[in-house]
Design an enzyme around this catalytic site. Sequence first.
Site, mmCIF file in Angstrom:
data_model
loop_
_atom_site.group_PDB
_atom_site.id
_atom_site.type_symbol
_atom_site.label_atom_id
_atom_site.label_comp_id
_atom_site.label_asym_id
_atom_site.label_seq_id
_atom_site.Cartn_x
_atom_site.Cartn_y
_atom_site.Cartn_z
ATOM 1 N N LYS A 35 43.950 46.858 9.779
ATOM 2 C CA LYS A 35 43.460 47.345 8.491
ATOM 3 C C LYS A 35 43.354 48.867 8.586
ATOM 4 O O LYS A 35 42.920 49.390 9.634
ATOM 5 C CB LYS A 35 42.095 46.710 8.206
ATOM 6 N N SER A 74 38.061 43.371 0.699
ATOM 7 C CA SER A 74 38.881 44.560 0.725
ATOM 8 C C SER A 74 40.036 44.498 1.732
ATOM 9 O O SER A 74 40.892 45.369 1.708
ATOM 10 C CB SER A 74 37.994 45.762 1.076
ATOM 11 N N SER A 81 34.707 40.745 3.112
ATOM 12 C CA SER A 81 36.102 41.199 3.068
ATOM 13 C C SER A 81 37.043 40.604 4.101
ATOM 14 O O SER A 81 38.233 40.889 4.068
ATOM 15 C CB SER A 81 36.153 42.717 3.172
HETATM 16 N N1 GLN Z 1 33.120 42.949 -2.216
HETATM 17 C C1 GLN Z 1 32.115 43.568 -1.424
HETATM 18 C C2 GLN Z 1 31.966 45.018 -1.801
HETATM 19 O O1 GLN Z 1 32.708 45.470 -2.585
HETATM 20 C C3 GLN Z 1 32.417 43.426 0.042
HETATM 21 C C4 GLN Z 1 33.450 44.370 0.551
HETATM 22 C C5 GLN Z 1 33.615 44.295 2.043
HETATM 23 O O2 GLN Z 1 33.228 43.328 2.678
HETATM 24 N N2 GLN Z 1 34.141 45.356 2.605
HETATM 25 O O3 GLN Z 1 31.105 45.691 -1.336
#
Ligand code: GLN
EC number: 6.3.5.7
Length: 483
Positions: free
Chosen positions: A76, A151, A175
């Site tokens: 990532k 994400s 995510s």
């Molecule tokens: N959807 C959550 C956020 O926007 C989690 C994102 C993540 O785990 N990086 O904060």
Amino acid sequence: MHQLTLAEIARGLADKKFSSEELTKVLLARIAQLDPQLNSFISLTEDLALQQAKAADARRANGESGALLGAPIAHKDLFCTQGIRTSCGSKMLDNFKAPYDATVVAKLAAAGAVTLGKTNMDEFAMGSANESSYYGAVKNPWNLEHVPGGSSGGSAAAVAARLLPAATATDTGGSIRQPAAFTNLTGLKPTYGRVSRWGMIAYASSLDQGGPLARTAEDCAILLQGMAGFDPQDSTSIDEPVPDYSASLNGSLQGLRIGVPKEYFSAGLDPRIADLVMASVEELKKLGAVIKEISLPNMQHAIPAYYVIAPAEASSNLSRFDGVRFGHRCEDPKNLIDLYKRSRGEGFGPEVQRRIMVGAYALSAGYYDAYYLKAQKIRRLVKNDFMAAFNEVDIILGPTTPNPAWKLGAKSSDPVAAYLEDVYTITANLAGLPGLSMPAGFVDGLPVGVQLLAPYFQEGRLLNVAHQYQLNTDWHTRTPTGF
Ligand code: GLN
């Protein structure tokens, strides 16, 4: 060859059926051919990959072995990679080449993994749809009109489309698990502190945790083995021995107590997903598990608490990107304030700016007690709920997400609608617990995930339950058409 799992690749390499260099070339060609449809990569690292593959082949020829020696993966794009762009999905870091490798990157490279590239992601890991990336949205290989989740959507889409067997990802509020659910993968968020955060660009430091995304629990065990471990460079890393995760995959589920929280089955849950969750429960019962209804009474407060704590930490972490110390710098600044304002205004996208504003507000004098401190108290209550539940059960099971992957753009104008989709995943981050999502069926042709949660450092238990389930079901073997 692109259909092989990490476990199969390790056997193929050991049996000299193919070399890492051959496999790497096949996958790079496949990425060049298919990724334009998905947009799952921000950067490809062909030269590095071929060099690492040749080095891995040479190590094997010298008698070395290892499950990751010669295994192709991707990172990532928030894991720092020395000399390679590390963008975090943001214009802010579009031209940032990291001066060093993240601990996770260095550990996997030392184990002989081959890095094919850096995967697309929501900007600074904020999002659940992978639509906020500066490099464009990622598409879901199961239906190109739908989001892959976020994400870590790039890692998920690439692995689901068989562009590579596994990838690293991070999970601040879901995510790893949510994109795993949306693309029919297995994804594990480890216990907070299990995997080093050093060199992992921070979103919300008390919640962020790196982990594996792969097709099977068996492969998650292999990749986690290469990622986990104490790191003195990360002050929240925990000095706890790393068990042999692959060896934990042979436990019987006889008598395993599985808790199903009654709060999970509320009005927001798609009833078809509820049915698939209950079908997975039936499957695990056949393997000897006992099911118990439990309660997590403070779950309803978790989303508001998370969306105060995560932006608060983000507003602090992202203050370093000011065009001076780090990040994009605007043209011809009139003075220092103008430089800060325009560099940050140009470098950060709308979702990141929204979170910085929410976070700075929650932390400001006069509001700190009302918002930030209150949210921290809720965080403790959420953790206490889990501690009480784990006195009665060994695993908690439920849906990973309330709905399957939505259409691209469907929630972009309504951030709160997207935040509500995190309801089942964020509690594990608030409490620091490990969680896994595994494939459990389909709704309208789109994959559905079941989430398992376990007590601290019981990653092996999660992987074993998922592995036993996968030995008896074939959801995880389904491949999206066209890939
Ligand atoms: N959807 C959550 C956020 O926007 C989690 C994102 C993540 O785990 N990086 O904060």
